[in-house]
Design an enzyme around this catalytic site. Structure first.
Site, PDB file in Angstrom:
ATOM      1  NE  ARG A 189      -1.783   1.784   3.544  1.00 25.26           N
ATOM      2  CZ  ARG A 189      -1.631   1.496   4.836  1.00 25.26           C
ATOM      3  NH1 ARG A 189      -2.253   0.478   5.356  1.00 25.26           N
ATOM      4  NH2 ARG A 189      -0.831   2.221   5.603  1.00 25.26           N
ATOM      5  CG  HIS A 230      -6.048   2.480   6.565  1.00 25.02           C
ATOM      6  ND1 HIS A 230      -6.197   1.193   6.116  1.00 25.02           N
ATOM      7  CD2 HIS A 230      -7.214   2.808   7.188  1.00 25.02           C
ATOM      8  CE1 HIS A 230      -7.405   0.751   6.446  1.00 25.02           C
ATOM      9  NE2 HIS A 230      -8.034   1.709   7.097  1.00 25.02           N
ATOM     10  CE1 TYR A 235       1.332   2.193   8.469  1.00 26.50           C
ATOM     11  CE2 TYR A 235       0.252   3.868   9.808  1.00 26.50           C
ATOM     12  CZ  TYR A 235       0.316   3.124   8.645  1.00 26.50           C
ATOM     13  OH  TYR A 235      -0.618   3.302   7.657  1.00 26.50           O
TER      14      TYR A 235
END
Length: 393
Positions: free
Chosen positions: A276, A280, A289
């Site tokens: 990805r 998100h 992260y």
């Protein structure tokens, strides 16, 4: 009596022959195991055997899909979308899943799979209507045989199995493609769907897009399995591991899985290893992260770039073809932008007709209450406007 002491075990050689004990596997697990490494086609000798028409079609859809993602992301920044989960970097999974299906088949997407729905023929504006917060799913699921975009994790998977099982019982030539992310494999619905699909031998293909993170949780903190594809063995179905950025490999693996399901071979679990690239959603800060260097490393394995190299090596990437492909993608984005910038006309009464096939008494009561409130509001507005209208010359 322990498992090892069951009839037929090496510790009980004197026992009389009998039926296979219940603890033994129903099938040989070896053929169900995935390959040790993700299956790849682009950049290998096998790519030379691919149909040029398929490669060019995949390329056109990937370029169009990338432009769709960037335009939808821009619409969130302009306030035209409430949220958008981008599939940038995962376009090969989205496109391949749509292209391998026949017209009568069904697609069961997750919230990140709007591009798969568009690649299957859904109007791009309708694909974004739910994320805009306007109207139900935004489209008629039966028109293109695309189930509603699923925001709860993995709840679309049992639905896909149910539809596929029903089709099989009726003798209908239907395969269901159920899409889910790696995070969805940690849900109970994932287990229930795969278990029932295998027991019933339902014609369904499970496509797991392993993009590395369930929001901010890396895969290593979700499962200790060798791969997500290995989970298939426990349910009694084949597991396939494929490079999720290799559009040709995905098309090959998914085509085989769909054909197997259509011919009565039952379900298949396909894990597509991808990444990805974007956050998100637009509400997420991915820098908290994961490192930028990790993202850049995956950009070097971009699905469009991989396909461009193959096309160029076979003299299939002319300047005119590239220009026409990009012009088509820009035209789609311009149309999407123009129509999404138009304020929709919404009817609040649309809340009620699509909840149940036959409305319950409580739902009819709520509808009547809202209808009365809307009528009173309209009457009050008209009454409030009368003095102003009379004062006009």
């Amino acid at each position: 009596m322990t498992v090892l002491e069951q009839p037929g075990s090496s510790r009980n050689k004197g026992a009389l022959p009998g039926p296979a004990p219940a603890w033994r596997p129903r099938v040989d697990p070896a053929p169900l195991l995935p390959d040790a490494e993700p299956h790849r086609v682009l950049g290998t000798d096998a790519a030379r055997k691919l149909d040029p028409a398929l490669l060019t079609r995949l390329y056109e859809q990937l370029v169009r899909g990338r432009r769709y993602n960037t335009q939808a992301t821009a619409l969130t920044r302009q306030g035209r979308l409430a949220v958008y989960p981008s599939s940038t970097g995962q376009e090969a999974c989205e496109v391949a899943a749509a292209l391998v299906l026949e017209e009568q088949d069904w697609l069961f997407p997750s919230y990140r799979d709007t591009l798969a729905a568009v690649a299957r023929g859904l109007d791009p504006v309708q694909a974004l209507t739910l994320l805009r917060g306007d109207w139900h799913t935004g489209y008629d699921p039966r028109e293109r045989r695309i189930a509603p975009l699923c925001t709860p994790l993995a709840t679309q998977l049992p639905h896909a199995v149910g539809l596929a099982h029903a089709a099989r019982l009726k003798g209908d030539d239907v395969v269901a493609m159920a899409m889910v992310g790696d995070g969805g494999t940690s849900e109970g619905d994932f287990h229930e769907a795969l278990n029932f699909a295998a027991v019933w031998q339902a014609p369904v293909v499970f496509l797991v897009q392993n993009n590395g993170f369930a929001i901010s949780v890396p895969l290593a903190k979700q499962t200790a399995a060798p791969s997500l594809a290995h989970k298939a063995v426990g349910y009694g179905m084949p597991g396939r591991l494929v490079d999720g950025n290799d559009a040709a490999a995905l098309h090959e693996v998914l085509t085989e899985a769909v054909e197997r399901a259509r011919n009565g071979g039952g379900p298949t679990l396909v894990e597509a290893v991808t990444y990805r690239i974007e956050a998100h959603t637009n509400a997420d800060d991915a820098t908290r992260y994961r490192a930028a260097s990790e993202v850049e490393a995956w950009r070097a394995h971009d699905p469009i770039a991989l396909l461009e190299r193959e096309l160029a090596s076979r003299d299939l990437l002319s300047d005119d073809f590239v220009a026409a492909t990009r012009d088509g993608a820009e035209a789609m984005a311009a149309d999407l932008r123009e129509r999404m910038n138009q304020d929709p006309t919404l009817d609040p009464m649309d809340l009620f007709p699509h909840v149940y096939a036959e409305q319950s008494g409580q739902l009819r009561e709520q509808a009547a209450q809202l209808r009365a409130e809307l009528a009173a509001e309209a009457a009050g507005t008209e009454a409030g406007n009368e003095p102003a209208q009379e004062a006009r010359p």
